[in-house]
Design an enzyme around this catalytic site. Sequence first.
Site, PDB file in Angstrom:
ATOM      1  N   HIS A   1    -143.586  56.450  57.475  1.00 32.12           N
ATOM      2  CA  HIS A   1    -143.690  56.126  56.181  1.00 32.12           C
ATOM      3  C   HIS A   1    -143.466  54.750  55.708  1.00 32.12           C
ATOM      4  O   HIS A   1    -142.477  54.242  56.150  1.00 32.12           O
ATOM      5  CB  HIS A   1    -143.109  57.084  55.142  1.00 32.12           C
ATOM      6  CG  HIS A   1    -143.369  56.933  53.809  1.00 32.12           C
ATOM      7  ND1 HIS A   1    -144.618  57.351  53.272  1.00 32.12           N
ATOM      8  CD2 HIS A   1    -142.984  56.359  52.804  1.00 32.12           C
ATOM      9  CE1 HIS A   1    -144.470  57.220  52.002  1.00 32.12           C
ATOM     10  NE2 HIS A   1    -143.441  56.694  51.568  1.00 32.12           N
TER      11      HIS A   1
ATOM     12  N   GLY B   1    -156.021  53.714  62.104  1.00 28.19           N
ATOM     13  CA  GLY B   1    -155.545  54.183  63.435  1.00 28.19           C
ATOM     14  C   GLY B   1    -154.701  53.258  64.212  1.00 28.19           C
ATOM     15  O   GLY B   1    -154.627  53.238  65.300  1.00 28.19           O
TER      16      GLY B   1
HETATM   17  C1  GAR Z   1    -149.122  53.330  57.950  1.00 27.00           C
HETATM   18  O1  GAR Z   1    -148.763  52.301  57.532  1.00 27.00           O
HETATM   19  C2  GAR Z   1    -148.316  54.606  57.415  1.00 27.00           C
HETATM   20  O2  GAR Z   1    -147.039  54.273  57.387  1.00 27.00           O
HETATM   21  C3  GAR Z   1    -148.827  55.018  56.361  1.00 27.00           C
HETATM   22  O3  GAR Z   1    -150.506  54.787  56.670  1.00 27.00           O
HETATM   23  C4  GAR Z   1    -150.718  53.779  57.445  1.00 27.00           C
HETATM   24  C5  GAR Z   1    -151.743  54.118  58.658  1.00 27.00           C
HETATM   25  O4  GAR Z   1    -152.186  53.126  59.106  1.00 27.00           O
HETATM   26  N1  GAR Z   1    -148.578  56.420  55.852  1.00 27.00           N
HETATM   27  C6  GAR Z   1    -148.502  56.880  54.781  1.00 27.00           C
HETATM   28  O5  GAR Z   1    -148.241  56.167  54.004  1.00 27.00           O
HETATM   29  C7  GAR Z   1    -147.832  58.490  54.941  1.00 27.00           C
HETATM   30  N2  GAR Z   1    -147.484  58.895  53.447  1.00 27.00           N
HETATM   31  P1  GAR Z   1    -152.803  53.093  60.481  1.00 27.00           P
HETATM   32  O6  GAR Z   1    -154.160  54.175  60.309  1.00 27.00           O
HETATM   33  O7  GAR Z   1    -153.601  51.802  60.674  1.00 27.00           O
HETATM   34  O8  GAR Z   1    -151.710  53.561  61.564  1.00 27.00           O
END
Ligand code: GAR
Length: 199
Positions: A109, A12
Site C-alpha cells: 500500500h 502491473g
Molecule cells: C501500487 O502503487 C500499490 O501500492 C497500489 O497500487 C499501485 C499498483 O501499481 N495499491 C493500492 O493502492 C492498494 N490499496 P502497479 O499496478 O503498477 O503495480
Amino acid sequence: KTKIAVFASGTGSNYEAIMDQINAGQLACEVALLVCDQPNAKVIGKAEELGTPLFVFDPKQYESKATFENEIVQRLQEQGVELIILAGYMRLIGPTLLAPYESKIINIHPSLLPAFPGKDAVGQAIEAGVRVAGVTIHFVDEGMDTGQIIDQQALYVEKGETRDSLQKRIQAIEHRLFPQTIQKLIEEQAETGERGASI
Ligand code: GAR
C-alpha cells in the site's frame, strides 16, 4: 520453489519488478498464476509476454464476491499456490478467499499505514500536506488495509511535490521493497514452517 500468485488490477509495475527479481535469481519463487479483475488492465499483456498463467475475470459477470472468489480458490489450488501477493489489486478480500489462505496473503500500500488507507493514498497524502510519506507491506485481513504490518519505508515529501512525482518515487521504493520482503517471508516460512518469527 514456493509457488505464488500475484493479484493485480492495473499497470502491473510491481508484478514486473517481482518477475525481474525472479529472473535475476534474487527471489526464489515461481509466479504460478496472475489473477486480474479488470479485463482491460495493462498487466494482462505483460503477463502474456512473460509467460505467466492468467486468470482474468469480470466481477460483474458473477452473482457475488463469494462466487468469483470460489473460482479463484479453485484455480489457486489447481496451481498449488502457497502465497498470495496483492500488487495493486483494488478490491477487498472476502472470507471465501481469506479462510483457506489465512496468513498467506500480503498487500502493498502506498502510504505509511494506518495513515491514508483505501483509494488514492498518494493523493490523500498530498492533500493532507504531510512531510513524510511511504510504503507499507502488510498481511491481509478482512479490513481495508488493516492487517499486521510486515515492513515499511518512509520518504520525505519535497516542497512543491505533485501527486505524480510522489507516486513515481513511492513506486521506485515499492519495486525494491516488495521483492525483498517476499524473499524474506519465503525464507522464514521455510525455516519455521509458518509466519516468520521476526514478523
Ligand atoms: C501500487 O502503487 C500499490 O501500492 C497500489 O497500487 C499501485 C499498483 O501499481 N495499491 C493500492 O493502492 C492498494 N490499496 P502497479 O499496478 O503498477 O503495480
